[in-house]
Design a protein around this motif. Structure first.
Motif, PDB file in Angstrom:
ATOM      1  N   LEU A  34       2.378  -3.118  -7.402  1.00  0.00           N
ATOM      2  CA  LEU A  34       2.028  -2.076  -8.331  1.00  0.00           C
ATOM      3  C   LEU A  34       0.849  -1.456  -8.171  1.00  0.00           C
ATOM      4  O   LEU A  34       0.568  -0.115  -8.209  1.00  0.00           O
ATOM      5  N   TYR A  35      -0.117  -2.377  -7.899  1.00  0.00           N
ATOM      6  CA  TYR A  35      -1.532  -2.037  -7.652  1.00  0.00           C
ATOM      7  C   TYR A  35      -1.835  -0.988  -6.542  1.00  0.00           C
ATOM      8  O   TYR A  35      -2.430   0.048  -6.664  1.00  0.00           O
ATOM      9  N   ASN A  67       0.842  -1.276  -0.064  1.00  0.00           N
ATOM     10  CA  ASN A  67      -0.016  -0.079   0.140  1.00  0.00           C
ATOM     11  C   ASN A  67       0.889   1.021  -0.132  1.00  0.00           C
ATOM     12  O   ASN A  67       0.623   2.233   1.076  1.00  0.00           O
ATOM     13  N   LEU A  68       1.566   1.450  -0.925  1.00  0.00           N
ATOM     14  CA  LEU A  68       2.630   2.669  -0.932  1.00  0.00           C
ATOM     15  C   LEU A  68       1.984   3.896  -1.462  1.00  0.00           C
ATOM     16  O   LEU A  68       2.692   4.739  -1.420  1.00  0.00           O
ATOM     17  N   ASP A 118      -5.859   0.837  -2.296  1.00  0.00           N
ATOM     18  CA  ASP A 118      -5.276  -0.041  -1.117  1.00  0.00           C
ATOM     19  C   ASP A 118      -5.464  -1.592  -1.647  1.00  0.00           C
ATOM     20  O   ASP A 118      -6.753  -1.853  -2.162  1.00  0.00           O
ATOM     21  N   VAL A 119      -4.529  -2.386  -1.353  1.00  0.00           N
ATOM     22  CA  VAL A 119      -4.809  -3.861  -1.326  1.00  0.00           C
ATOM     23  C   VAL A 119      -5.502  -4.245  -0.106  1.00  0.00           C
ATOM     24  O   VAL A 119      -4.838  -4.321   1.130  1.00  0.00           O
ATOM     25  N   LYS A 120      -6.590  -4.773  -0.127  1.00  0.00           N
ATOM     26  CA  LYS A 120      -7.451  -5.032   1.001  1.00  0.00           C
ATOM     27  C   LYS A 120      -7.415  -6.519   1.299  1.00  0.00           C
ATOM     28  O   LYS A 120      -7.220  -7.411   0.596  1.00  0.00           O
TER      29      LYS A 120
END
Ligand SMILES: Cc1cc2nc3c(=O)[nH]c(=O)nc-3n(C[C@H](O)[C@H](O)[C@H](O)COP(=O)(O)OP(=O)(O)OC[C@H]3O[C@@H](n4cnc5c(N)ncnc54)[C@H](O)[C@@H]3O)c2cc1C
Length: 432
Positions: A182-183, A101-102, A189-191
């Motif tokens: 990358l997403y 989550n960058l 956010d990657v949940k």
């Protein structure tokens, strides 16, 4: 002299769960606890209307038998929750886990992290590093290591990262796919990543509601009964207030390093192996405050300017942890075992840190506080542990002594695992 078939030392979740199973099987057992309360680290404290734990103790359940047991024990008091965790770094809150989550980071920091990650992925080596520092560089690259993994883990472990092995990480450190990084860096956010996205916490009573429920099914619990010394050859334990107790089999759940010190006439190898086991210590500052506006359950703080590595808001798991209109918070700090910490000074710095992130408006918003100490908190995973641990466990096993639980088995584990080990040890002791 008192006699029992099975003597259990320590009424934390491991000891209580073992006793619970033995009770159901009508076995002859005695559960001896040093304190005048049961629950071990899963204990809660009440002060001025606030409920505090040994920092956030959240139930991340994964195995059918123990999940059912824990949820049945808590009954309607079990409250399901979805993780709201953040990392605070470079002046920003970003979603957990950091590496996925960058997006919310300043552009320069995010580029450094993405570039380093892609470089590390391209160089993907055949042989994985065995020390934590090199493993981070290989897996996440320079940027993510520099901005999160190195400073956060240095604060938590208080041990050189190049000497820390990687056998503790398993579920605790999620390793993302390239597309996830990358997403999370450019889209959203990657949940739901990581082991702790769903959890339970008692609606009332703090985490102590769990050991209290288990203890209600345990008849032979003796409080204020500290193990003073152990004669492994004669199978006799000397306990405060109980005197000598003769046992046939023993389960110890106290820290293995300190169990070894209690063995009368312990051979040199046992003493030497016990000396090799290392751990850190954790001090938790619990605070009762006027309404804390932070919506998170807990937040990680990798940067040095923050005294603590993690902080959380109990009232966001369970509003009943504070009187209406107030919040209860915890702040976790780690240091080397035995290191002197000036708590007054630390508290002053912690409050300044909390004000700087808006967790409290000012000092006057703090109504009450309580320091709790965990003298043996995280065991150190290093080469010495790899050698000493199996030798020690096997020495005890040969003498009818099982050592289990987070500190009995000298590992990084969690509450459900303690319950599981308690059950499994009960089965093992009944078979032998
Ligand atoms: C800071 C921190 C945060 C944590 N957060 C979580 C979390 O969010 N979720 C989660 O699942 N797990 C969490 N854990 C882990 C969890 O606390 C443990 O896995 C679990 O409580 C361990 O239970 P146990 O019975 O093995 O050990 P303990 O709870 O340590 O129990 C051992 C018992 O032995 C007693 N004892 C010690 N010496 C003697 C003696 N000489 N004689 C008699 N009795 C003795 C102690 O008083 C204690 O009651 C956390 C741990 C820490 C340190």
């Amino acid at each position: 002299m008192k006699k029992t078939d099975i003597l259990i030392i320590g009424a934390g979740l491991t000891g209580l769960s073992c006793a619970f199973k033995l009770e159901k099987k009508r076995a002859d057992y005695l559960l001896a606890e040093k304190e005048n309360w049961a629950g071990g680290l899963a204990r809660s404290f009440r002060k001025d209307g606030f409920t505090f734990d040994y920092s956030g103790h959240l139930l991340h359940l994964r195995w059918p038998e123990t999940s059912k047991f824990i949820l049945d024990s808590l009954g309607k008091n079990a409250k399901p929750l979805k993780r709201k965790a953040r990392i605070y770094s470079s002046g920003k809150f970003t979603a957990y886990p950091f590496q996925m989550n960058l997006k919310g980071l300043p552009a320069k920091v995010r580029s450094e992290c993405v570039e380093g990650f892609l470089k590390a992925r391209r160089a993907f080596p055949e042989v994985k590093a065995e020390n934590f520092r090199d493993w981070c560089l290989q897996t996440f690259g320079k940027g993510i290591s520099k901005h999160f993994f190195f400073p956060y883990n240095a604060k938590l472990w208080n041990y050189p990262l190049e000497k820390l092995s990687t056998d503790w990480m398993g579920q605790f450190v999620p390793v993302p796919k390239t597309e996830e990084v990358l997403y999370g860096a450019y889209k959203d956010d990657v949940k739901g990543a990581g082991y702790n996205h769903d959890f339970y916490y008692p609606e009332t009573g703090g985490i102590n509601a769990l050991p209290a429920a288990i203890a209600s099914g345990v008849e032979r619990l003796s409080l204020d009964s500290e193990l003073i010394s152990l004669n492994a050859a004669n199978k006799t334990a000397r306990l405060r207030n109980l005197g000598n107790v003769r046992y046939k089999k023993l389960l110890s759940t106290i820290p293995l390093k300190y169990l070894a010190e209690k063995v009368e006439k312990a051979p040199e190898t046992v003493r030497k192996n016990a000396e090799l086991l290392e751990h850190n210590q954790v001090y938790i500052l619990n605070l009762g405050v006027r309404k804390c506006p932070l919506p998170q359950h807990w937040i990680y703080f990798p940067e040095k300017e923050f005294v603590f590595y993690r902080a959380g808001v109990y009232t966001n798991f369970s509003p009943s942890s504070a009187p209406r209109g107030f919040s209860s918070l915890y702040v976790e700090t780690a240091s080397k075992s035995g290191e002197f910490i000036d708590l007054k000074k630390a508290e002053g710095r912690i409050v300044k840190n909390l004000v700087s992130i808006g967790a409290v408006k000012d000092e006057d918003d703090i109504l009450t506080s309580m320091w709790l100490k965990v003298p043996c908190a995280y065991v150190i995973y290093n080469e010495a542990r790899k050698k000493a641990l199996p030798e020690l466990l096997s020495w005890f096993e040969k003498r009818g002594i099982s050592s289990a639980g987070r500190y009995g088995a000298w590992k990084y584990s969690f509450m459900e695992e303690s319950v599981k080990e308690g059950f499994e040890t009960a089965e093992k002791l009944l078979k032998r």
